[in-house]
Design a protein around this motif. Sequence first.
Motif, mmCIF file in Angstrom:
data_model
loop_
_atom_site.group_PDB
_atom_site.id
_atom_site.type_symbol
_atom_site.label_atom_id
_atom_site.label_comp_id
_atom_site.label_asym_id
_atom_site.label_seq_id
_atom_site.Cartn_x
_atom_site.Cartn_y
_atom_site.Cartn_z
ATOM 1 N N ALA A 1 36.487 26.534 35.209
ATOM 2 C CA ALA A 1 36.209 27.565 36.300
ATOM 3 C C ALA A 1 34.664 27.689 36.297
ATOM 4 C CB ALA A 1 36.856 28.948 35.787
ATOM 5 N N VAL A 2 33.939 27.552 34.961
ATOM 6 C CA VAL A 2 32.615 27.606 35.161
ATOM 7 C C VAL A 2 31.884 26.529 35.777
ATOM 8 C CG1 VAL A 2 30.507 27.379 33.443
ATOM 9 C CG2 VAL A 2 32.335 28.726 32.678
ATOM 10 N N ARG A 3 32.510 25.255 36.204
ATOM 11 C CA ARG A 3 31.674 24.308 36.665
ATOM 12 C C ARG A 3 32.116 24.661 38.277
ATOM 13 N NH1 ARG A 3 34.092 21.311 32.461
ATOM 14 N NH2 ARG A 3 36.280 20.756 33.933
ATOM 15 N N GLU A 4 33.395 25.250 38.415
ATOM 16 C CA GLU A 4 33.980 25.200 40.065
ATOM 17 C C GLU A 4 33.410 26.398 40.753
ATOM 18 O OE1 GLU A 4 38.158 24.584 39.870
ATOM 19 O OE2 GLU A 4 37.801 22.796 38.708
ATOM 20 N N LEU A 5 33.444 27.565 40.071
ATOM 21 C CA LEU A 5 33.248 28.893 40.929
ATOM 22 C C LEU A 5 31.860 28.936 41.570
ATOM 23 C CD1 LEU A 5 34.699 31.600 40.798
ATOM 24 C CD2 LEU A 5 33.319 32.352 39.129
ATOM 25 N N PRO A 6 30.808 28.610 40.915
ATOM 26 C CA PRO A 6 29.556 28.448 41.691
ATOM 27 C C PRO A 6 29.493 28.057 42.982
ATOM 28 C CG PRO A 6 28.912 28.125 39.525
ATOM 29 C CD PRO A 6 30.403 27.908 39.755
ATOM 30 N N GLY A 7 29.967 26.605 43.080
ATOM 31 C CA GLY A 7 30.349 25.906 44.528
ATOM 32 C C GLY A 7 31.005 26.565 45.407
ATOM 33 N N MET A 8 32.206 27.063 45.062
ATOM 34 C CA MET A 8 33.226 27.721 45.911
ATOM 35 C C MET A 8 32.761 29.025 46.268
ATOM 36 S SD MET A 8 36.606 26.696 44.135
ATOM 37 C CE MET A 8 37.620 27.307 45.602
ATOM 38 N N ALA A 9 31.749 29.583 45.760
ATOM 39 C CA ALA A 9 31.140 31.264 46.103
ATOM 40 C C ALA A 9 30.047 31.178 46.833
ATOM 41 C CB ALA A 9 31.129 32.041 44.903
ATOM 42 N N LYS A 10 29.557 29.923 47.414
ATOM 43 C CA LYS A 10 28.434 29.716 48.169
ATOM 44 C C LYS A 10 28.173 30.488 49.266
ATOM 45 C CE LYS A 10 26.663 25.432 46.591
ATOM 46 N NZ LYS A 10 26.306 23.910 46.661
ATOM 47 N N GLY A 11 29.401 30.815 50.003
ATOM 48 C CA GLY A 11 29.322 31.455 51.410
ATOM 49 C C GLY A 11 29.450 32.803 51.072
ATOM 50 N N LEU A 12 29.816 33.693 49.967
ATOM 51 C CA LEU A 12 29.930 34.883 49.753
ATOM 52 C C LEU A 12 28.376 35.513 49.857
ATOM 53 C CD1 LEU A 12 32.002 35.203 46.474
ATOM 54 C CD2 LEU A 12 32.693 35.236 48.833
ATOM 55 N N SER A 13 28.683 37.032 50.297
ATOM 56 C CA SER A 13 27.217 37.840 50.448
ATOM 57 C C SER A 13 27.577 38.996 50.157
ATOM 58 C CB SER A 13 26.651 37.716 52.157
ATOM 59 O OG SER A 13 27.873 37.941 52.922
ATOM 60 N N GLY A 14 26.577 40.146 50.103
ATOM 61 C CA GLY A 14 26.583 41.315 49.697
ATOM 62 C C GLY A 14 27.378 41.674 48.658
ATOM 63 N N GLU A 15 28.251 42.572 48.784
ATOM 64 C CA GLU A 15 28.729 43.423 47.394
ATOM 65 C C GLU A 15 29.716 42.195 46.813
ATOM 66 O OE1 GLU A 15 30.093 45.740 44.528
ATOM 67 O OE2 GLU A 15 28.457 45.975 46.152
ATOM 68 N N GLN A 16 30.348 41.234 47.430
ATOM 69 C CA GLN A 16 31.327 40.237 47.027
ATOM 70 C C GLN A 16 30.352 39.368 46.308
ATOM 71 O OE1 GLN A 16 33.897 38.439 49.903
ATOM 72 N NE2 GLN A 16 35.616 39.792 49.249
ATOM 73 N N ALA A 17 29.224 38.900 46.527
ATOM 74 C CA ALA A 17 28.291 37.960 45.925
ATOM 75 C C ALA A 17 27.826 38.647 44.649
ATOM 76 C CB ALA A 17 27.004 37.644 46.790
ATOM 77 N N ASN A 18 27.576 39.835 44.751
ATOM 78 C CA ASN A 18 27.247 40.629 43.301
ATOM 79 C C ASN A 18 28.259 40.733 42.402
ATOM 80 O OD1 ASN A 18 24.766 40.969 44.254
ATOM 81 N ND2 ASN A 18 25.354 43.080 44.975
ATOM 82 N N LEU A 19 29.508 40.977 42.969
ATOM 83 C CA LEU A 19 30.485 41.156 42.140
ATOM 84 C C LEU A 19 31.284 39.685 41.362
ATOM 85 C CD1 LEU A 19 32.838 43.081 41.021
ATOM 86 C CD2 LEU A 19 34.440 42.387 43.235
ATOM 87 N N ASN A 20 30.994 38.513 42.250
ATOM 88 C CA ASN A 20 31.077 37.114 41.917
ATOM 89 C C ASN A 20 30.352 36.999 40.683
ATOM 90 O OD1 ASN A 20 32.459 34.355 42.369
ATOM 91 N ND2 ASN A 20 30.217 34.060 42.493
ATOM 92 N N LYS A 21 28.830 37.453 40.840
ATOM 93 C CA LYS A 21 28.031 36.971 40.082
ATOM 94 C C LYS A 21 28.337 37.608 38.773
ATOM 95 C CE LYS A 21 23.134 37.187 39.023
ATOM 96 N NZ LYS A 21 21.688 37.485 39.819
#
Length: 277
Positions: free
Chosen positions: A202-222
């Motif tokens: 999950a550590v390897r895969e999550l950054p690549g799959m979350a590239k399209g996120l923005s705003g609140e979801q991007a912060n939450l994903n971080k």
Amino acid sequence: MKHRSILEYANFRWFKLALLLCAVTAGVYIWHDPPLKPYGGTWLGYTLGTIGALLILWLLYFGVRKRRYKSNVGTAQGWLSAHVYLGVALLVVATLHTGFELGWNVHTLAYVLMVLVIVSGMYGVFIYLRVPRDMTVNAGEDTQSSMLMHIADIDKEMRDKALSLPDKLFAIVDQSIANTRLGGSFGRVMSGRDRSCATAAAVRELPGMAKGLSGEQANLNKEVYQLLLQKNELLQRVRRDMRYKAVLDLWLYIHVPLSIALLAALTIHVVSVFLYW
């Protein structure tokens, strides 16, 4: 006050005594001039054999002594230091007892088992001087139980946060929680790693799959990703801790049975010698 290891106990007292024992027995062996050749049946052979047998019994008694915490006969550290150095001296005494004459018999079996016990004991000294220190550095102020509790807390917080992420990202986080494994096969425990660890994946895969996120979801994903990193680091520490404990246990599983086998072989050796003396 400087900490001293068991090898330095009492200014190397037992090292000096063991060295003296080796020097005296070697000197007498060189001086000894039997009619035929040196072997266990000469007066020196019997003397060295008696010393060796008493040393073996005393060394085996250490397993009993170290469990008697209220014993007044010396300190546990002193006994362990003596156990180490006299164990090495035993190798010299027993070898001289054989007169360097070995064959396919129970006497040689006892000697071989003794060598294996001493060698495994040397390895035990190495790991007990190194592994507990590594365990302390790895654990820090935590225990394995506290690390596991922290992982459980991270899982709960991470799942709650991931519920607001897209399904594909939540699925990765959920798999990292549901498929977390600790322990398992002998090879996995001894390596201290799990190549199929769902959290590491999950550590390897999550950054690549979350590239399209923005705003609140991007912060939450971080935030979720930071929790994943924390969990992954804790899992690595727990696996190392399990590995260290397995290394200590494995040595005992080898050294103790060999010691029992040596006692049995020594008994047969002594009885057979007196029967055919």
